[in-house]
Each structure stands twice: as C-alpha cells, then as structure tokens.
Design a protein around this motif. Sequence first.
Motif, PDB file in Angstrom:
ATOM      1  N   THR A  36      35.924  45.018  47.855  1.00  0.00           N
ATOM      2  CA  THR A  36      35.326  43.727  48.211  1.00  0.00           C
ATOM      3  C   THR A  36      36.443  42.703  48.349  1.00  0.00           C
ATOM      4  OG1 THR A  36      33.145  44.076  47.242  1.00  0.00           O
ATOM      5  CG2 THR A  36      33.948  41.817  47.258  1.00  0.00           C
ATOM      6  N   ILE A  37      36.342  41.868  49.357  1.00  0.00           N
ATOM      7  CA  ILE A  37      37.302  40.780  49.553  1.00  0.00           C
ATOM      8  C   ILE A  37      36.516  39.486  49.513  1.00  0.00           C
ATOM      9  CG2 ILE A  37      39.029  39.736  51.084  1.00  0.00           C
ATOM     10  CD1 ILE A  37      38.092  43.324  51.578  1.00  0.00           C
ATOM     11  N   ASP A  38      36.905  38.596  48.600  1.00  0.00           N
ATOM     12  CA  ASP A  38      36.121  37.376  48.426  1.00  0.00           C
ATOM     13  C   ASP A  38      37.035  36.251  47.945  1.00  0.00           C
ATOM     14  OD1 ASP A  38      33.976  35.651  48.269  1.00  0.00           O
ATOM     15  OD2 ASP A  38      32.813  36.863  46.869  1.00  0.00           O
ATOM     16  N   GLY A  39      36.601  35.031  48.155  1.00  0.00           N
ATOM     17  CA  GLY A  39      37.323  33.862  47.669  1.00  0.00           C
ATOM     18  C   GLY A  39      36.936  33.545  46.237  1.00  0.00           C
ATOM     19  N   ASP A  77      42.126  32.408  36.814  1.00  0.00           N
ATOM     20  CA  ASP A  77      43.067  32.216  35.703  1.00  0.00           C
ATOM     21  C   ASP A  77      44.008  33.416  35.595  1.00  0.00           C
ATOM     22  OD1 ASP A  77      41.922  34.225  34.150  1.00  0.00           O
ATOM     23  OD2 ASP A  77      40.977  32.860  32.707  1.00  0.00           O
ATOM     24  N   PRO A  78      45.017  33.360  34.732  1.00  0.00           N
ATOM     25  CA  PRO A  78      46.007  34.452  34.685  1.00  0.00           C
ATOM     26  C   PRO A  78      45.436  35.809  34.279  1.00  0.00           C
ATOM     27  CG  PRO A  78      46.919  32.458  33.716  1.00  0.00           C
ATOM     28  CD  PRO A  78      45.467  32.175  33.949  1.00  0.00           C
ATOM     29  N   ALA A  79      44.260  35.828  33.617  1.00  0.00           N
ATOM     30  CA  ALA A  79      43.616  37.118  33.302  1.00  0.00           C
ATOM     31  C   ALA A  79      42.768  37.600  34.480  1.00  0.00           C
ATOM     32  CB  ALA A  79      42.745  36.969  32.058  1.00  0.00           C
ATOM     33  N   LEU A  80      42.831  36.836  35.568  1.00  0.00           N
ATOM     34  CA  LEU A  80      41.998  37.081  36.761  1.00  0.00           C
ATOM     35  C   LEU A  80      40.498  36.942  36.467  1.00  0.00           C
ATOM     36  CD1 LEU A  80      44.413  37.510  38.552  1.00  0.00           C
ATOM     37  CD2 LEU A  80      43.422  39.649  39.333  1.00  0.00           C
ATOM     38  N   ASN A  81      40.167  36.125  35.454  1.00  0.00           N
ATOM     39  CA  ASN A  81      38.797  35.636  35.329  1.00  0.00           C
ATOM     40  C   ASN A  81      38.605  34.607  36.439  1.00  0.00           C
ATOM     41  OD1 ASN A  81      38.268  37.021  32.861  1.00  0.00           O
ATOM     42  ND2 ASN A  81      39.421  35.438  31.776  1.00  0.00           N
ATOM     43  N   LEU A  82      37.390  34.549  36.973  1.00  0.00           N
ATOM     44  CA  LEU A  82      37.137  33.664  38.108  1.00  0.00           C
ATOM     45  C   LEU A  82      35.965  32.740  37.827  1.00  0.00           C
ATOM     46  CD1 LEU A  82      36.920  36.467  40.847  1.00  0.00           C
ATOM     47  CD2 LEU A  82      39.003  35.307  40.057  1.00  0.00           C
ATOM     48  N   ILE A 130      39.504  42.246  45.833  1.00  0.00           N
ATOM     49  CA  ILE A 130      40.678  41.410  46.110  1.00  0.00           C
ATOM     50  C   ILE A 130      40.190  39.973  46.271  1.00  0.00           C
ATOM     51  CG2 ILE A 130      42.602  40.938  47.661  1.00  0.00           C
ATOM     52  CD1 ILE A 130      42.656  43.820  48.479  1.00  0.00           C
ATOM     53  N   VAL A 131      40.766  39.096  45.456  1.00  0.00           N
ATOM     54  CA  VAL A 131      40.399  37.681  45.506  1.00  0.00           C
ATOM     55  C   VAL A 131      41.420  36.975  46.385  1.00  0.00           C
ATOM     56  CG1 VAL A 131      39.912  35.640  44.127  1.00  0.00           C
ATOM     57  CG2 VAL A 131      39.579  37.915  43.126  1.00  0.00           C
ATOM     58  N   ILE A 132      40.935  36.272  47.397  1.00  0.00           N
ATOM     59  CA  ILE A 132      41.853  35.597  48.322  1.00  0.00           C
ATOM     60  C   ILE A 132      41.681  34.086  48.198  1.00  0.00           C
ATOM     61  CG2 ILE A 132      42.162  37.476  49.977  1.00  0.00           C
ATOM     62  CD1 ILE A 132      39.903  36.330  51.662  1.00  0.00           C
ATOM     63  N   GLU A 189      22.036  34.337  37.005  1.00  0.00           N
ATOM     64  CA  GLU A 189      23.438  34.779  36.992  1.00  0.00           C
ATOM     65  C   GLU A 189      24.315  33.538  36.844  1.00  0.00           C
ATOM     66  OE1 GLU A 189      25.866  36.688  36.112  1.00  0.00           O
ATOM     67  OE2 GLU A 189      24.659  38.314  36.952  1.00  0.00           O
ATOM     68  N   HIS A 190      25.522  33.747  36.430  1.00  0.00           N
ATOM     69  CA  HIS A 190      26.460  32.621  36.306  1.00  0.00           C
ATOM     70  C   HIS A 190      27.733  32.930  37.083  1.00  0.00           C
ATOM     71  CE1 HIS A 190      28.783  35.057  33.570  1.00  0.00           C
ATOM     72  NE2 HIS A 190      27.635  35.374  32.976  1.00  0.00           N
ATOM     73  N   GLY A 191      28.519  31.897  37.309  1.00  0.00           N
ATOM     74  CA  GLY A 191      29.679  32.041  38.190  1.00  0.00           C
ATOM     75  C   GLY A 191      30.951  32.509  37.518  1.00  0.00           C
ATOM     76  N   LEU A 192      30.867  32.939  36.254  1.00  0.00           N
ATOM     77  CA  LEU A 192      32.060  33.512  35.613  1.00  0.00           C
ATOM     78  C   LEU A 192      32.141  34.982  35.992  1.00  0.00           C
ATOM     79  CD1 LEU A 192      31.853  31.888  32.073  1.00  0.00           C
ATOM     80  CD2 LEU A 192      33.657  31.518  33.762  1.00  0.00           C
TER      81      LEU A 192
END
Length: 232
Positions: free
Chosen positions: A81-84, A89-94, A116-118, A207-210
Amino acid sequence: MDMDALKRQAAARALEEVRDGMKLGLGTGSTAKHFVELLGEKVRSGMKVIGVPTSEATRADAIRCGVPLTTLDEIDHLDLTIDGADEIDPALNLIKGGGGALLREKIVAAASDRMIVIADDSKWVDVLGRFPLPVEVIPFGLAATQAAMARAFSEAGVSGEMLVRQGKDGHVFVTDGGHWIVDAHLGRIGDPPRLAGLLSVIPGVVEHGLFIGLGSVAVLAGAQGIRVVERP
Ligand SMILES: O=C[C@H](O)[C@H](O)[C@H](O)COP(=O)(O)O
C-alpha cells in the motif's frame, strides 16, 4: 521547490518499489493522488498491476488514470500500500485521516504486506499530536462517545478540544462510510500505542487515525533530497 513538487517526488520514489503483477493499496490525499497519476503512466506503458482504492475520491482518480481496480472482497491480500500521512514520528507511528479516509485506509494497510508512507518532510515530527487526531465516530450517542474519548485521553495523559469536523459547505463532514469525524486537538501524544488501544475499545468509535505498526517505510521529500526511513 514547492510542496506539491516534493509530494510528487516522494510518490515517484515509491513507484520504484512497484513491480509487475503487484496488488496495490491506493491511498488518499494530495500526495497519494500524485502516486495514482504516476502509476497510471506506468500502466499505460504496459505495467500490469491492480489496485484497491481507499476512498471514493481515489477510486475516481484511479479510473481517470486508467489504473485497474478491484476490492478486498475479490482479493483478501495486497502486496503493497502506498499512502500519505498527516504526521509521521521516528517509530513510524502515523496520524492519518486529515482527508477523512482513515477507516478504509487502515483496512487496506492492514491487508497489505507492506505500507510505504509518502510525504513532504514537513510531516516528520518528533512527537505526534500537533495535527488534530481524527477519530471516526457513529453519530448515535455522540456526547457519550466523546465523554468516553475524554476518559481515554485522560488515561493516556493527554487532553484537548474535540471538534466535530465540518465540510466546506458548513455541514457536518460525512465519511465514505457514512460516519462523522471528531478532530481531537491534543498537542502532544506521548504514548501513541497506548492511546490507540484505549480509543479502539470505545463502542461509538469506528476507527481512529493513529496507525501503529502499519507503516513499513517512510519516503520523505525535502529541499535536501529524498530520505527513506525504515520502521525501527
Ligand atoms: O484521510 C486522508 C489521509 O489520511 C491522507 O493520507 C492524509 O490526510 C495526508 O494527505 P495529504 O497527502 O493531502 O497531506
């Protein structure tokens, strides 16, 4: 270089990871839109991929760009998956959901081997929370759900105003799933996994955005070039 050009650069770098035959999750937002457009160019020159869009907006973009689509009812597993993201954060929490697509985005990311987070590098933060945390809720019993959210915030050591999101037309914003979004202005989220766990068990929270443990790699485009960060 303007922000939009950086977003396109990040999208172009992520496209290098796409291989013929892949089943792809297609993200939502201004950065993911660049990816869909660039993917469309590849498809037109012969690349065979199939995508699952994370919103009606992305579905429309993918159709416009000629990217073949399927659903998670037809296939139950995606390669990539490719998403924005709104913050990384440095732990790749979004934090995701600024565009209101967090529910489908999380379902699609969770069905993928890799995400992959872009982003342009302004999305990179030491601590999540300056961007208001989107929480998708059922309209029924909203006050009770918000009270439960406030208790979860307190347990997680955060607090802040909660605002029901409004659309540009001044009416309540309604997600693709027919739900509402409460944007929680928390400032600093010291322990994102803990807050995620506390929010997930509230009945009115859809759902939540974390996004915890879902991003595999972040591709960040900035004035100095592209930085690729793996989840530690
Ligand atoms: O709901 C929207 C998504 O989570 C987006 O991926 C996020 O808001 C980032 O969007 P943009 O690339 O437009 O900043």
